[in-house]
Design a protein around this motif. Structure first.
Motif, PDB file in Angstrom:
ATOM      1  N   LYS A   1       0.582  -0.960  -0.064  1.00 21.33           N
ATOM      2  CA  LYS A   1       0.109  -0.125   0.377  1.00 21.33           C
ATOM      3  C   LYS A   1       1.117   1.358  -0.251  1.00 21.33           C
ATOM      4  CE  LYS A   1      -4.071  -1.908   2.064  1.00 21.33           C
ATOM      5  NZ  LYS A   1      -5.037  -2.303   3.422  1.00 21.33           N
ATOM      6  N   ARG A   2       2.028   1.007   0.561  1.00 20.69           N
ATOM      7  CA  ARG A   2       2.866   2.318   0.907  1.00 20.69           C
ATOM      8  C   ARG A   2       3.648   2.938  -0.266  1.00 20.69           C
ATOM      9  NH1 ARG A   2       7.949   3.448   5.624  1.00 20.69           N
ATOM     10  NH2 ARG A   2       8.343   5.461   4.773  1.00 20.69           N
ATOM     11  N   PHE A   3       4.097   1.804  -1.160  1.00 18.25           N
ATOM     12  CA  PHE A   3       4.954   1.681  -1.947  1.00 18.25           C
ATOM     13  C   PHE A   3       4.859   0.812  -3.627  1.00 18.25           C
ATOM     14  CE2 PHE A   3       7.825   0.766   1.628  1.00 18.25           C
ATOM     15  CZ  PHE A   3       8.137   2.385   1.509  1.00 18.25           C
ATOM     16  N   PHE A   4       3.848   0.169  -3.405  1.00  9.32           N
ATOM     17  CA  PHE A   4       3.203   0.401  -4.754  1.00  9.32           C
ATOM     18  C   PHE A   4       2.101   0.033  -5.511  1.00  9.32           C
ATOM     19  CE2 PHE A   4       4.509  -5.236  -4.708  1.00  9.32           C
ATOM     20  CZ  PHE A   4       5.231  -5.090  -3.981  1.00  9.32           C
ATOM     21  N   ALA A   5       2.603  -0.027  -6.859  1.00  9.75           N
ATOM     22  CA  ALA A   5       0.861   0.999  -7.493  1.00  9.75           C
ATOM     23  C   ALA A   5      -0.609   0.176  -6.924  1.00  9.75           C
ATOM     24  CB  ALA A   5       0.999   1.013  -8.836  1.00  9.75           C
ATOM     25  N   PRO A   6      -1.830   1.628  -6.896  1.00 11.50           N
ATOM     26  CA  PRO A   6      -2.719   0.960  -6.135  1.00 11.50           C
ATOM     27  C   PRO A   6      -3.102  -0.128  -6.580  1.00 11.50           C
ATOM     28  CG  PRO A   6      -2.132   3.624  -7.054  1.00 11.50           C
ATOM     29  CD  PRO A   6      -1.292   2.774  -7.524  1.00 11.50           C
ATOM     30  N   GLY A   7      -2.878  -0.825  -8.487  1.00  9.68           N
ATOM     31  CA  GLY A   7      -4.163  -1.918  -8.997  1.00  9.68           C
ATOM     32  C   GLY A   7      -2.786  -3.040  -8.198  1.00  9.68           C
ATOM     33  N   GLU A   8      -1.498  -3.036  -8.105  1.00 12.08           N
ATOM     34  CA  GLU A   8      -1.410  -4.000  -7.678  1.00 12.08           C
ATOM     35  C   GLU A   8      -1.281  -3.959  -6.296  1.00 12.08           C
ATOM     36  OE1 GLU A   8       3.008  -3.470  -9.857  1.00 12.08           O
ATOM     37  OE2 GLU A   8       2.819  -2.110  -8.426  1.00 12.08           O
ATOM     38  N   THR A   9      -1.498  -3.495  -5.603  1.00 10.25           N
ATOM     39  CA  THR A   9      -2.098  -3.466  -4.002  1.00 10.25           C
ATOM     40  C   THR A   9      -3.486  -3.995  -4.463  1.00 10.25           C
ATOM     41  OG1 THR A   9      -1.011  -1.715  -3.477  1.00 10.25           O
ATOM     42  CG2 THR A   9      -2.170  -2.387  -1.843  1.00 10.25           C
ATOM     43  N   ALA A  10      -4.444  -4.143  -4.834  1.00 13.70           N
ATOM     44  CA  ALA A  10      -6.029  -4.514  -5.532  1.00 13.70           C
ATOM     45  C   ALA A  10      -5.695  -5.830  -5.698  1.00 13.70           C
ATOM     46  CB  ALA A  10      -6.608  -3.544  -6.256  1.00 13.70           C
ATOM     47  N   MET A  11      -4.880  -5.975  -7.076  1.00 12.74           N
ATOM     48  CA  MET A  11      -4.756  -7.497  -7.131  1.00 12.74           C
ATOM     49  C   MET A  11      -4.496  -8.317  -5.971  1.00 12.74           C
ATOM     50  SD  MET A  11      -2.704  -7.659 -10.616  1.00 12.74           S
ATOM     51  CE  MET A  11      -1.353  -6.513 -10.482  1.00 12.74           C
ATOM     52  N   LEU A  12      -3.232  -7.700  -4.837  1.00 16.67           N
ATOM     53  CA  LEU A  12      -2.649  -8.855  -3.725  1.00 16.67           C
ATOM     54  C   LEU A  12      -3.968  -8.647  -2.900  1.00 16.67           C
ATOM     55  CD1 LEU A  12       0.794  -7.000  -2.598  1.00 16.67           C
ATOM     56  CD2 LEU A  12       0.217  -8.910  -3.660  1.00 16.67           C
ATOM     57  N   GLU A  13      -4.779  -7.822  -2.357  1.00 18.67           N
ATOM     58  CA  GLU A  13      -5.564  -7.566  -1.515  1.00 18.67           C
ATOM     59  C   GLU A  13      -6.700  -8.622  -2.315  1.00 18.67           C
ATOM     60  OE1 GLU A  13      -5.759  -3.653   0.981  1.00 18.67           O
ATOM     61  OE2 GLU A  13      -6.871  -3.302  -1.209  1.00 18.67           O
ATOM     62  N   ALA A  14      -6.825  -8.709  -2.880  1.00 18.00           N
ATOM     63  CA  ALA A  14      -8.053  -9.962  -3.836  1.00 18.00           C
ATOM     64  C   ALA A  14      -7.733 -11.559  -3.584  1.00 18.00           C
ATOM     65  CB  ALA A  14      -8.432  -9.714  -5.085  1.00 18.00           C
ATOM     66  N   LEU A  15      -5.798 -11.959  -3.812  1.00 20.75           N
ATOM     67  CA  LEU A  15      -5.898 -12.615  -3.722  1.00 20.75           C
ATOM     68  C   LEU A  15      -6.273 -13.681  -1.927  1.00 20.75           C
ATOM     69  CD1 LEU A  15      -1.867 -12.585  -5.102  1.00 20.75           C
ATOM     70  CD2 LEU A  15      -3.496 -13.895  -6.399  1.00 20.75           C
ATOM     71  N   PRO A  16      -6.729 -15.016  -2.518  1.00 18.14           N
ATOM     72  CA  PRO A  16      -6.373 -15.776  -1.296  1.00 18.14           C
ATOM     73  C   PRO A  16      -5.464 -15.396  -0.547  1.00 18.14           C
ATOM     74  CG  PRO A  16      -6.871 -16.784  -2.801  1.00 18.14           C
ATOM     75  CD  PRO A  16      -6.206 -16.193  -3.207  1.00 18.14           C
ATOM     76  N   GLU A  17      -5.263 -15.334   1.012  1.00 18.51           N
ATOM     77  CA  GLU A  17      -4.206 -15.075   2.443  1.00 18.51           C
ATOM     78  C   GLU A  17      -2.970 -16.073   2.083  1.00 18.51           C
ATOM     79  OE1 GLU A  17      -3.364 -14.415   6.740  1.00 18.51           O
ATOM     80  OE2 GLU A  17      -5.386 -14.878   6.320  1.00 18.51           O
ATOM     81  N   ALA A  18      -3.254 -17.438   1.942  1.00 14.63           N
ATOM     82  CA  ALA A  18      -2.209 -17.970   1.496  1.00 14.63           C
ATOM     83  C   ALA A  18      -1.006 -17.844   0.468  1.00 14.63           C
ATOM     84  CB  ALA A  18      -2.074 -19.314   1.460  1.00 14.63           C
ATOM     85  N   GLU A  19      -1.813 -16.705  -0.862  1.00 17.81           N
ATOM     86  CA  GLU A  19      -0.880 -17.146  -2.230  1.00 17.81           C
ATOM     87  C   GLU A  19      -0.541 -15.491  -1.836  1.00 17.81           C
ATOM     88  OE1 GLU A  19      -3.876 -17.522  -5.210  1.00 17.81           O
ATOM     89  OE2 GLU A  19      -4.725 -19.313  -4.347  1.00 17.81           O
ATOM     90  N   ARG A  20      -0.692 -14.207  -0.565  1.00 12.49           N
ATOM     91  CA  ARG A  20      -0.439 -13.590  -0.675  1.00 12.49           C
ATOM     92  C   ARG A  20       0.436 -13.056  -0.973  1.00 12.49           C
ATOM     93  NH1 ARG A  20      -4.597 -10.486   3.101  1.00 12.49           N
ATOM     94  NH2 ARG A  20      -5.768 -11.206   1.214  1.00 12.49           N
ATOM     95  N   LEU A  21       1.028 -13.296   0.043  1.00 13.00           N
ATOM     96  CA  LEU A  21       3.471 -13.648  -0.111  1.00 13.00           C
ATOM     97  C   LEU A  21       3.688 -13.543  -0.987  1.00 13.00           C
ATOM     98  CD1 LEU A  21       6.040 -12.819   1.592  1.00 13.00           C
ATOM     99  CD2 LEU A  21       5.269 -15.354   2.419  1.00 13.00           C
ATOM    100  N   GLY A  22       3.283 -14.870  -1.681  1.00 18.52           N
ATOM    101  CA  GLY A  22       3.885 -15.345  -2.700  1.00 18.52           C
ATOM    102  C   GLY A  22       4.145 -13.911  -4.418  1.00 18.52           C
ATOM    103  N   GLY A  23       2.538 -13.553  -4.350  1.00 20.82           N
ATOM    104  CA  GLY A  23       2.109 -12.839  -4.896  1.00 20.82           C
ATOM    105  C   GLY A  23       3.333 -10.994  -5.108  1.00 20.82           C
ATOM    106  N   PHE A  24       3.313 -11.337  -3.419  1.00 21.91           N
ATOM    107  CA  PHE A  24       3.959  -9.477  -3.024  1.00 21.91           C
ATOM    108  C   PHE A  24       5.567  -9.817  -3.710  1.00 21.91           C
ATOM    109  CE2 PHE A  24       6.808  -7.912  -0.491  1.00 21.91           C
ATOM    110  CZ  PHE A  24       6.644  -6.517   0.338  1.00 21.91           C
ATOM    111  N   LEU A  25       5.946 -11.089  -3.050  1.00 23.09           N
ATOM    112  CA  LEU A  25       7.116 -11.059  -3.498  1.00 23.09           C
ATOM    113  C   LEU A  25       7.479 -11.404  -5.689  1.00 23.09           C
ATOM    114  CD1 LEU A  25       8.484 -13.861  -0.477  1.00 23.09           C
ATOM    115  CD2 LEU A  25       9.063 -11.055  -0.956  1.00 23.09           C
ATOM    116  N   THR A  26       6.424 -12.156  -5.689  1.00 21.62           N
ATOM    117  CA  THR A  26       6.829 -11.713  -7.494  1.00 21.62           C
ATOM    118  C   THR A  26       6.463 -10.747  -8.173  1.00 21.62           C
ATOM    119  OG1 THR A  26       5.971 -14.153  -7.158  1.00 21.62           O
ATOM    120  CG2 THR A  26       5.582 -13.026  -9.021  1.00 21.62           C
ATOM    121  N   LEU A  27       5.833  -9.475  -7.170  1.00 15.89           N
ATOM    122  CA  LEU A  27       6.152  -8.091  -8.078  1.00 15.89           C
ATOM    123  C   LEU A  27       7.486  -7.675  -7.461  1.00 15.89           C
ATOM    124  CD1 LEU A  27       2.461  -7.410  -6.664  1.00 15.89           C
ATOM    125  CD2 LEU A  27       3.205  -7.170  -9.120  1.00 15.89           C
ATOM    126  N   TRP A  28       7.688  -7.498  -6.772  1.00 19.49           N
ATOM    127  CA  TRP A  28       8.856  -7.648  -5.492  1.00 19.49           C
ATOM    128  C   TRP A  28      10.088  -7.581  -6.582  1.00 19.49           C
ATOM    129  CZ3 TRP A  28       9.550  -3.796  -1.700  1.00 19.49           C
ATOM    130  CH2 TRP A  28      10.825  -3.562  -1.320  1.00 19.49           C
TER     131      TRP A  28
END
Length: 209
Positions: A106-133
């Motif tokens: 929320k602090r450093f990514f584009a808003p659309g990317e944050t929305a994608m992460l929020e839409a992911l199941p919690e178990a997949e969120r860390l993987g999505g975050f690291l993929t983007l990072w």
């Protein structure tokens, strides 16, 4: 790790070479120094630093682009050849609990990317975050601006193939000129490599231990 550097494979303009090595005790730096000498040739001038600290060979050896990253005891080197000034970027991150991943997005990514992460199941969120990072870091390291350029200025879409370039702002753009590829470094690691230009095959090697 062996003191004898491996034979450096032929690197053409349609390839990116990825080397994995152990990092601790300076082993990764020693391994990468020997590899870069092999790729550049003994007549190459010493490595210099760009405006933002990115290592590079000075002209006329700047047709060989390289970059490295490490996380924990794993180090990764990316090497490619291209026109003068060719650059490649790579990032590797260890998978570990990151309680503030969504807050960081929320602090450093584009808003659309944050929305994608929020839409992911919690178990997949860390993987999505690291993929983007890792995709963002790889692009910004290749560009040379680093994190100070702004993570939000290189925006991606998540897909089954990893992070897909969507919108890049400023002189790093447009996104369509970039290739970004996830790297399979085994369980517990997320990694990506990026370069500007045409499609290339990615070959992965391991520095002998």
């Amino acid at each position: 790790m062996s003191d004898v550097p491996p034979t450096v494979p032929v690197l053409d303009h349609d390839e990116i070479h990825i080397w994995r090595a152990r990092w601790s005790g300076g082993a990764g730096e020693i391994a990468f120094a020997s590899l870069l000498t092999g790729y550049a040739g003994s007549g190459a001038r010493p490595i210099e630093r760009g405006e933002h600290g990115k290592p590079r060979f000075p002209p006329p050896f700047d047709t060989l682009g390289f970059n490295w990253s490490h996380s924990g005891d794993t180090a990764v080197l990316a090497v490619g050849r291209g026109p003068a000034g060719f650059e490649v970027g790579v990032d590797v991150e260890t998978v570990r609990p990151r309680a503030r991943a969504l807050e960081l997005a929320k602090r450093f990514f584009a808003p659309g990317e944050t929305a994608m992460l929020e839409a992911l199941p919690e178990a997949e969120r860390l993987g999505g975050f690291l993929t983007l990072w890792t995709a963002k870091e790889a692009v910004l390291k290749a560009h040379g601006g680093g994190l100070s350029y702004g993570l939000h200025r290189v925006s991606f879409r998540l897909s089954a193939l990893g992070a897909v370039p969507d919108r890049f702002d400023g002189d790093v753009g447009p996104a369509s000129t970039w290739c970004v590829r996830p790297l399979d470094q085994g369980e517990g690691l997320v990694s990506a490599v990026a370069w500007r230009g045409h499609e290339r095959s990615v070959r992965v090697f391991t520095f002998p231990l």
